[in-house]
Design an enzyme around this catalytic site. Structure first.
Site, PDB file in Angstrom:
ATOM      1  N   ARG A  37       0.825  -1.213   0.000  1.00 11.54           N
ATOM      2  CA  ARG A  37       0.000   0.000   0.000  1.00 11.54           C
ATOM      3  C   ARG A  37       0.857   1.260   0.000  1.00 11.54           C
ATOM      4  O   ARG A  37       0.486   2.269  -0.600  1.00 11.54           O
ATOM      5  CB  ARG A  37      -0.950   0.000   1.195  1.00 11.54           C
ATOM      6  CG  ARG A  37      -2.167  -0.875   0.958  1.00 11.54           C
ATOM      7  CD  ARG A  37      -3.138  -0.838   2.119  1.00 11.54           C
ATOM      8  NE  ARG A  37      -4.402  -1.460   1.753  1.00 11.54           N
ATOM      9  CZ  ARG A  37      -5.382  -1.705   2.603  1.00 11.54           C
ATOM     10  NH1 ARG A  37      -5.254  -1.391   3.886  1.00 11.54           N
ATOM     11  NH2 ARG A  37      -6.505  -2.269   2.199  1.00 11.54           N
ATOM     12  N   LYS A 198     -17.662 -18.028   2.854  1.00  7.63           N
ATOM     13  CA  LYS A 198     -19.081 -17.909   3.190  1.00  7.63           C
ATOM     14  C   LYS A 198     -19.896 -17.129   2.176  1.00  7.63           C
ATOM     15  O   LYS A 198     -19.464 -16.102   1.672  1.00  7.63           O
ATOM     16  CB  LYS A 198     -19.209 -17.205   4.536  1.00  7.63           C
ATOM     17  CG  LYS A 198     -18.770 -18.089   5.683  1.00  7.63           C
ATOM     18  CD  LYS A 198     -18.969 -17.366   6.991  1.00  7.63           C
ATOM     19  CE  LYS A 198     -18.818 -18.317   8.166  1.00  7.63           C
ATOM     20  NZ  LYS A 198     -18.975 -17.577   9.426  1.00  7.63           N
ATOM     21  N   GLY A 355      -9.166  -8.832   0.245  1.00 10.88           N
ATOM     22  CA  GLY A 355      -8.182  -9.429   1.170  1.00 10.88           C
ATOM     23  C   GLY A 355      -7.445 -10.668   0.700  1.00 10.88           C
ATOM     24  O   GLY A 355      -6.304 -10.598   0.246  1.00 10.88           O
ATOM     25  N   GLY A 378     -12.528  -4.136   1.834  1.00 14.76           N
ATOM     26  CA  GLY A 378     -13.941  -3.759   1.907  1.00 14.76           C
ATOM     27  C   GLY A 378     -14.390  -2.878   0.743  1.00 14.76           C
ATOM     28  O   GLY A 378     -15.488  -3.051   0.207  1.00 14.76           O
TER      29      GLY A 378
HETATM   30  C1  3PG Z   1      -8.696  -1.477   4.905  1.00 11.83           C
HETATM   31  O1  3PG Z   1      -7.687  -1.896   5.473  1.00 11.83           O
HETATM   32  O2  3PG Z   1      -9.515  -2.222   4.341  1.00 11.83           O
HETATM   33  C2  3PG Z   1      -8.896   0.014   4.820  1.00 11.83           C
HETATM   34  O3  3PG Z   1      -7.760   0.683   5.253  1.00 11.83           O
HETATM   35  C3  3PG Z   1     -10.118   0.422   5.587  1.00 11.83           C
HETATM   36  O4  3PG Z   1      -9.973   0.094   6.936  1.00 11.83           O
HETATM   37  P1  3PG Z   1     -11.272  -0.093   7.839  1.00 11.83           P
HETATM   38  O5  3PG Z   1     -11.945  -1.353   7.379  1.00 11.83           O
HETATM   39  O6  3PG Z   1     -10.797  -0.158   9.255  1.00 11.83           O
HETATM   40  O7  3PG Z   1     -12.146   1.107   7.587  1.00 11.83           O
HETATM   41 MG    MG Z   2     -11.464  -3.600   6.152  1.00 12.08          MG
END
Ligand code: 3PG
Ligand code: MG
Length: 399
Positions: A37, A198, A355, A378
């Site tokens: 990142r 899931k 992820g 996310g």
């Molecule tokens: C992540 O790691 O997915 C982003 O930096 C967002 O982090 P968060 O899910 O804690 O908002």
């Molecule tokens: Mg996250």
């Protein structure tokens, strides 16, 4: 694309540019274990610095929930940021108020300053106007280069764009352009691969995808829920039996939208969830009652790879099997390698994110060969769900 980029920022020598970056990187024993990142946001920082701006970095780390938590200080990320940028980055112990103001006042043109974790203040996650104003007081211009935090409507990811002229950084720009190619205006046929454990975490995503793609490959543990819903006995496999109706509904939506659903035909089953567990390949209609499917089998791999060959665009989230433990990484690695080869041959636009997906592609050694691999978790999922991303939408509204 209807947002402003760094191309629109020319005369910025001496200007204070607040740059939202995502430095939420994995750390172990105080050391950054994966700097991807940081590497992704380096071009934006370097470009602004070269143009003579005073580059002020805003970022969050972890989820301190508005409290100062020593473990979640961005100070521990500073050495890695220095390394990646090859420049000395200054640090201020608070992102607003006197510490930030004093550090910014001391900056020369081209200097880079990292401000402490924005989430140490309660106002950040609430997008509180007073907190946003306190952040804005430190800048003339706002650049958002944190696509991976763009699903959050926080002060530093959304609020600031209301108060300062706002621009997309280079990584945000690349990310949005890649995503546009993936699902916005893709070359057809479009194939999506969705895997992972899931169904429950990906219902919205599956519902949206069946309306947008020509074929949806479902792998990983979640495939068992679909198999079970259709009446297949999945033995001891991971399965959300309570979601049978949801799975059926997704299959009905897919049929209506003429999206092919590709489910496993065969699987690699074992009696234990551990590396090198004794295993066998079985037809999905012959999964032994005491066994669990940990990967899709060779027939399925062939079918998935055939879909990848047919596709002009591939969107991928989630592994096909338990790729963390050998040999149940076989299908994921095979499909990843095939997608990479097709991409290299100019026959496929491949966009992956979320992820585990990045870890799986790295494991297959092909992350660099995909058209684009998003570092977002996310935010990538919410984009696949077709949901608005507040941090992106506000950039598009800039006049
Ligand atoms: C992540 O790691 O997915 C982003 O930096 C967002 O982090 P968060 O899910 O804690 O908002
Ligand atoms: Mg996250």
């Amino acid at each position: 694309m209807t947002f402003k980029t760094l191309d629109n920022l020319t005369d910025i020598a001496g200007k204070r540019v607040l740059v939202r970056v995502d430095l939420n990187v994995p750390v172990k024993d105080g050391k950054v274990t994966d700097a991807t990142r940081i590497e992704r946001v380096a071009p934006t920082i370097q470009e602004l610095s070269k143009k003579g701006a005073k580059v002020v970095l805003l970022a969050h780390f972890g989820r301190p929930k508005g409290e100062v938590v020593a473990d979640m200080s961005l100070q521990q990320i500073l050495p890695a940021v220095n390394d990646v940028l090859g420049a000395k980055v200054h640090f201020a112990a608070d992102c607003i108020g006197e510490p930030a103001a004093a550090a910014i006042a001391a900056m020369a043109n081209g200097d880079i300053l990292l401000l402490e974790n924005t989430r140490f203040h309660k106002g950040e996650e609430k997008n509180n106007p007073d907190f946003t104003a306190a952040l804005a007081a430190n800048g003339d211009i706002y650049v958002n280069d944190a696509f991976s935090a763009a699903h959050r409507a926080h002060s530093s990811t959304e609020g600031l764009a209301h108060l300062l002229p706002a621009y997309a950084g280079r990584t945000m720009q690349a990310e949005l352009e890649a995503l546009e190619k993936g699902l916005g205006n893709p070359a057809r046929p479009v194939v999506a691969i969705v895997g992972g454990a899931k169904v429950s975490t990906k219902i919205d995503l599956l519902m949206n995808l069946v309306k947008k793609v020509d074929a949806l490959v479902i792998g990983g543990g979640m495939a068992n829920t679909f198999l079970a819903a259709r009446g297949t006995d999945v033995g001891k496999s991971l399965c959300e039996h309570d979601l049978a109706d949801t799975a059926k509904q997704i299959m009905i939506e897919a049929a209506t939208a003429t999206c092919a659903i590709v489910l496993p035909e065969d699987g690699v089953v074992a009696r234990e969830f551990k590396a090198n567990a004794e295993n066998e390949v079985v037809d999905v209609n012959a999964i032994p009652a005491d066994a669990m499917m940990l990967d899709v089998g060779p027939k399925t791999i062939e079918a998935v790879n055939a879909w990848i060959s047919r596709a002009s665009t591939l969107v991928w989230n989630g592994p096909l099997g338990a790729f963390e433990i050998a040999p149940f990484d076989t299908a994921t690695v095979s499909a990843a390698k095939h997608a990479a080869a097709e991409t290299k041959a100019g026959k496929l636009v491949s966009v992956a994110g979320g992820g585990d997906t990045v870890a799986a592609l790295n494991h297959a050694g092909v992350a660099d060969d995909f058209t684009y691999v998003s570092t977002a978790g996310g935010a990538f999922l919410e984009w696949m769900e077709g949901k608005p991303l507040p941090g992106v939408d506000i950039l598009r509204q800039q006049k």
